[in-house]
Design a protein around this motif. Structure first.
Motif, PDB file in Angstrom:
ATOM      1  N   CYS A   8      -7.787   8.593   4.096  1.00 59.04           N
ATOM      2  CA  CYS A   8      -7.705  10.048   4.227  1.00 59.04           C
ATOM      3  C   CYS A   8      -8.409  10.515   5.494  1.00 59.04           C
ATOM      4  O   CYS A   8      -7.924  11.400   6.187  1.00 59.04           O
ATOM      5  CB  CYS A   8      -8.324  10.722   2.999  1.00 59.04           C
ATOM      6  SG  CYS A   8      -7.341  10.513   1.496  1.00 59.04           S
ATOM      7  N   LEU A   9      -9.577   9.904   5.789  1.00 57.81           N
ATOM      8  CA  LEU A   9     -10.318  10.288   6.989  1.00 57.81           C
ATOM      9  C   LEU A   9      -9.510   9.985   8.234  1.00 57.81           C
ATOM     10  O   LEU A   9      -9.428  10.802   9.153  1.00 57.81           O
ATOM     11  CB  LEU A   9     -11.657   9.553   7.031  1.00 57.81           C
ATOM     12  CG  LEU A   9     -12.558   9.856   8.238  1.00 57.81           C
ATOM     13  CD1 LEU A   9     -12.892  11.339   8.285  1.00 57.81           C
ATOM     14  CD2 LEU A   9     -13.831   9.026   8.168  1.00 57.81           C
ATOM     15  N   VAL A  10      -8.880   8.796   8.261  1.00 59.66           N
ATOM     16  CA  VAL A  10      -8.061   8.429   9.421  1.00 59.66           C
ATOM     17  C   VAL A  10      -6.880   9.371   9.554  1.00 59.66           C
ATOM     18  O   VAL A  10      -6.517   9.801  10.652  1.00 59.66           O
ATOM     19  CB  VAL A  10      -7.577   6.970   9.304  1.00 59.66           C
ATOM     20  CG1 VAL A  10      -6.520   6.677  10.369  1.00 59.66           C
ATOM     21  CG2 VAL A  10      -8.741   6.012   9.461  1.00 59.66           C
ATOM     22  N   LEU A  11      -6.269   9.733   8.407  1.00 62.22           N
ATOM     23  CA  LEU A  11      -5.129  10.636   8.457  1.00 62.22           C
ATOM     24  C   LEU A  11      -5.532  12.003   8.987  1.00 62.22           C
ATOM     25  O   LEU A  11      -4.813  12.620   9.779  1.00 62.22           O
ATOM     26  CB  LEU A  11      -4.514  10.785   7.058  1.00 62.22           C
ATOM     27  CG  LEU A  11      -3.705   9.587   6.556  1.00 62.22           C
ATOM     28  CD1 LEU A  11      -3.304   9.807   5.104  1.00 62.22           C
ATOM     29  CD2 LEU A  11      -2.477   9.353   7.414  1.00 62.22           C
ATOM     30  N   VAL A  12      -6.710  12.486   8.559  1.00 61.27           N
ATOM     31  CA  VAL A  12      -7.197  13.770   9.051  1.00 61.27           C
ATOM     32  C   VAL A  12      -7.427  13.714  10.551  1.00 61.27           C
ATOM     33  O   VAL A  12      -7.003  14.594  11.302  1.00 61.27           O
ATOM     34  CB  VAL A  12      -8.493  14.180   8.326  1.00 61.27           C
ATOM     35  CG1 VAL A  12      -9.116  15.396   9.016  1.00 61.27           C
ATOM     36  CG2 VAL A  12      -8.204  14.504   6.869  1.00 61.27           C
ATOM     37  N   LEU A  13      -8.129  12.643  10.993  1.00 59.70           N
ATOM     38  CA  LEU A  13      -8.408  12.514  12.418  1.00 59.70           C
ATOM     39  C   LEU A  13      -7.124  12.350  13.216  1.00 59.70           C
ATOM     40  O   LEU A  13      -6.977  12.889  14.312  1.00 59.70           O
ATOM     41  CB  LEU A  13      -9.340  11.326  12.661  1.00 59.70           C
ATOM     42  CG  LEU A  13     -10.763  11.481  12.131  1.00 59.70           C
ATOM     43  CD1 LEU A  13     -11.508  10.167  12.235  1.00 59.70           C
ATOM     44  CD2 LEU A  13     -11.506  12.568  12.875  1.00 59.70           C
ATOM     45  N   SER A  14      -6.172  11.583  12.655  1.00 56.64           N
ATOM     46  CA  SER A  14      -4.914  11.373  13.353  1.00 56.64           C
ATOM     47  C   SER A  14      -4.132  12.677  13.431  1.00 56.64           C
ATOM     48  O   SER A  14      -3.499  12.979  14.442  1.00 56.64           O
ATOM     49  CB  SER A  14      -4.084  10.309  12.634  1.00 56.64           C
ATOM     50  OG  SER A  14      -4.751   9.068  12.661  1.00 56.64           O
ATOM     51  N   ALA A  15      -4.191  13.467  12.342  1.00 59.32           N
ATOM     52  CA  ALA A  15      -3.482  14.737  12.330  1.00 59.32           C
ATOM     53  C   ALA A  15      -4.029  15.666  13.401  1.00 59.32           C
ATOM     54  O   ALA A  15      -3.290  16.394  14.066  1.00 59.32           O
ATOM     55  CB  ALA A  15      -3.587  15.397  10.958  1.00 59.32           C
ATOM     56  N   LEU A  16      -5.345  15.618  13.592  1.00 54.06           N
ATOM     57  CA  LEU A  16      -5.963  16.452  14.610  1.00 54.06           C
ATOM     58  C   LEU A  16      -5.547  16.010  16.009  1.00 54.06           C
ATOM     59  O   LEU A  16      -5.678  16.754  16.979  1.00 54.06           O
ATOM     60  CB  LEU A  16      -7.490  16.379  14.498  1.00 54.06           C
ATOM     61  CG  LEU A  16      -8.085  17.044  13.255  1.00 54.06           C
ATOM     62  CD1 LEU A  16      -9.579  16.741  13.185  1.00 54.06           C
ATOM     63  CD2 LEU A  16      -7.846  18.539  13.267  1.00 54.06           C
ATOM     64  N   SER A  17      -5.045  14.757  16.106  1.00 50.24           N
ATOM     65  CA  SER A  17      -4.697  14.213  17.414  1.00 50.24           C
ATOM     66  C   SER A  17      -3.270  14.545  17.835  1.00 50.24           C
ATOM     67  O   SER A  17      -2.845  14.191  18.936  1.00 50.24           O
ATOM     68  CB  SER A  17      -4.872  12.686  17.385  1.00 50.24           C
ATOM     69  OG  SER A  17      -6.179  12.346  17.080  1.00 50.24           O
ATOM     70  N   GLY A  42      -9.155  -2.314  12.439  1.00 50.12           N
ATOM     71  CA  GLY A  42     -10.380  -1.737  12.950  1.00 50.12           C
ATOM     72  C   GLY A  42     -10.209  -0.247  13.235  1.00 50.12           C
ATOM     73  O   GLY A  42      -9.090   0.291  13.217  1.00 50.12           O
ATOM     74  N   GLN A  43     -11.313   0.416  13.489  1.00 53.07           N
ATOM     75  CA  GLN A  43     -11.299   1.846  13.750  1.00 53.07           C
ATOM     76  C   GLN A  43     -11.605   2.114  15.222  1.00 53.07           C
ATOM     77  O   GLN A  43     -12.531   1.527  15.778  1.00 53.07           O
ATOM     78  CB  GLN A  43     -12.349   2.566  12.909  1.00 53.07           C
ATOM     79  CG  GLN A  43     -12.267   2.284  11.428  1.00 53.07           C
ATOM     80  CD  GLN A  43     -13.518   2.766  10.701  1.00 53.07           C
ATOM     81  OE1 GLN A  43     -14.331   3.505  11.256  1.00 53.07           O
ATOM     82  NE2 GLN A  43     -13.673   2.345   9.466  1.00 53.07           N
ATOM     83  N   VAL A  44     -10.855   3.017  15.819  1.00 49.79           N
ATOM     84  CA  VAL A  44     -11.153   3.526  17.153  1.00 49.79           C
ATOM     85  C   VAL A  44     -11.653   4.953  16.969  1.00 49.79           C
ATOM     86  O   VAL A  44     -10.935   5.801  16.432  1.00 49.79           O
ATOM     87  CB  VAL A  44      -9.914   3.506  18.053  1.00 49.79           C
ATOM     88  CG1 VAL A  44     -10.250   4.067  19.434  1.00 49.79           C
ATOM     89  CG2 VAL A  44      -9.368   2.095  18.181  1.00 49.79           C
ATOM     90  N   LEU A  45     -12.876   5.214  17.399  1.00 55.37           N
ATOM     91  CA  LEU A  45     -13.502   6.520  17.214  1.00 55.37           C
ATOM     92  C   LEU A  45     -13.789   7.145  18.567  1.00 55.37           C
ATOM     93  O   LEU A  45     -14.367   6.495  19.438  1.00 55.37           O
ATOM     94  CB  LEU A  45     -14.800   6.368  16.420  1.00 55.37           C
ATOM     95  CG  LEU A  45     -14.675   5.582  15.103  1.00 55.37           C
ATOM     96  CD1 LEU A  45     -16.049   5.397  14.474  1.00 55.37           C
ATOM     97  CD2 LEU A  45     -13.727   6.294  14.143  1.00 55.37           C
ATOM     98  N   LEU A  46     -13.400   8.391  18.735  1.00 51.31           N
ATOM     99  CA  LEU A  46     -13.548   9.083  20.011  1.00 51.31           C
ATOM    100  C   LEU A  46     -14.388  10.344  19.815  1.00 51.31           C
ATOM    101  O   LEU A  46     -14.183  11.106  18.867  1.00 51.31           O
ATOM    102  CB  LEU A  46     -12.176   9.423  20.581  1.00 51.31           C
ATOM    103  CG  LEU A  46     -11.377   8.162  20.966  1.00 51.31           C
ATOM    104  CD1 LEU A  46      -9.891   8.410  20.849  1.00 51.31           C
ATOM    105  CD2 LEU A  46     -11.752   7.706  22.361  1.00 51.31           C
ATOM    106  N   GLY A  67      -9.702   9.930  15.970  1.00 54.60           N
ATOM    107  CA  GLY A  67      -9.742   8.522  15.597  1.00 54.60           C
ATOM    108  C   GLY A  67      -8.370   7.985  15.257  1.00 54.60           C
ATOM    109  O   GLY A  67      -7.426   8.739  15.007  1.00 54.60           O
ATOM    110  N   THR A  68      -8.259   6.660  15.241  1.00 51.16           N
ATOM    111  CA  THR A  68      -7.019   6.006  14.850  1.00 51.16           C
ATOM    112  C   THR A  68      -7.345   4.582  14.435  1.00 51.16           C
ATOM    113  O   THR A  68      -8.469   4.108  14.590  1.00 51.16           O
ATOM    114  CB  THR A  68      -6.001   6.017  16.006  1.00 51.16           C
ATOM    115  OG1 THR A  68      -4.717   5.631  15.506  1.00 51.16           O
ATOM    116  CG2 THR A  68      -6.405   5.066  17.123  1.00 51.16           C
TER     117      THR A  68
END
Length: 265
Positions: A8-17, A42-46, A67-68
């Motif tokens: 869910c966190l990745v989806l939220v971050l990806s949606a923001l991207s 793995g996680q890519v965090l920006l 993130g992605t």
């Protein structure tokens, strides 16, 4: 459950991207090491440089702005607003885990030749390729202590009976609504319920305490609470280079029912 929270966190971050082409660019690259091979999953965090200082998990926990995930080939690509970004990559040894890094998990902090946090420039309509990263270092968990000159908040998380609650994180927001991504987060409380929330700058903050790092709606039986009397959020003024101490938070176990949210007696 932890996997779902991270997803869910990745989806939220990806949606923001996901933005229109105008005003946004792309960062691509690979993370393939000799020890682990392609860092699939793995996680890519920006972290946008305009929103705070470089991430430093040994000092404080800054949440990413974008993130992605890394694919099976060790590659990644993420679209994000034009700007300047710090970059961190992490790989879970336990793919079902979520939240901040755990002891021994491989990570990579992008740094320049002098060892300073490296900034990547993202330009509208263009792609920034960081190349192939071949190194990783194991994460070492810092001790939950605040040194002199630290900016932040500390206190104890307790239940209604005044007993300390373990496994809780405290999140700092800059508005009383406490929605969206928090500014910073603490590590988990121990058996004594103590937390140390290191902040990256002075200001007025509102604090929320809960178990889940990934945000979203509270789940059945989850502990949750805010700093303030009668469950109403109060602000905490934090000065630069000083710790606001004794900021205690009471949490309650929640039970969700259709159309409402109530506290478990």
């Amino acid at each position: 459950m932890a996997r779902m929270i991270f997803s869910c966190l990745v989806l939220v971050l990806s949606a923001l991207s996901v933005f229109a082409a105008e005003g946004s660019g792309t960062i691509t690259g690979k993370w393939i090491t000799k020890e682990y091979g392609p860092m699939a999953g793995g996680q890519v965090l920006l972290f946008n440089t305009a929103n705070g200082p470089p991430p430093a998990s040994h000092k404080y926990l800054r949440l990413p702005d974008q993130g992605t995930a890394i694919d099976q080939e060790g590659t990644f690509s993420v679209q994000l607003p034009a700007g300047r970004y710090y970059l961190v990559m992490r790989k879970r040894l336990d793919p079902t885990s979520a939240g901040p890094p755990r002891e021994g998990e491989p990570q990579y902090y992008a740094r320049d030749k002098n060892g300073n946090p490296k900034e990547y420039v993202v330009r509208a309509g263009r792609t920034t390729n960081i190349g192939t990263i071949t190194t990783a270092t194991p994460y070492r968990k810092p001790k939950p202590a605040a040194a002199d000159g630290t900016t932040g908040v500390e206190g104890t998380v307790t239940d209604k009976q005044g007993q300390p609650v373990a496994g809780i994180r405290v999140f700092a927001y800059e508005s009383a609504e406490m929605k969206g991504m928090p500014r910073n987060a603490s590590g988990e409380t121990g058996a004594d319920g103590k937390y140390v929330l290191v902040l990256t700058r002075k200001g007025t903050y509102y604090l929320k305490a809960r178990i889940h790092y990934g945000g979203g709606k509270p789940e059945e039986g989850e502990f949750m609470g805010v700093y303030g009397a009668s469950g109403k959020p109060d602000s905490v003024a934090v000065e630069q280079g000083k710790m606001s101490r004794g900021v205690d938070i009471q949490v309650e176990r929640l039970s969700r029912q259709p159309g409402q949210q109530r506290v478990v007696p």
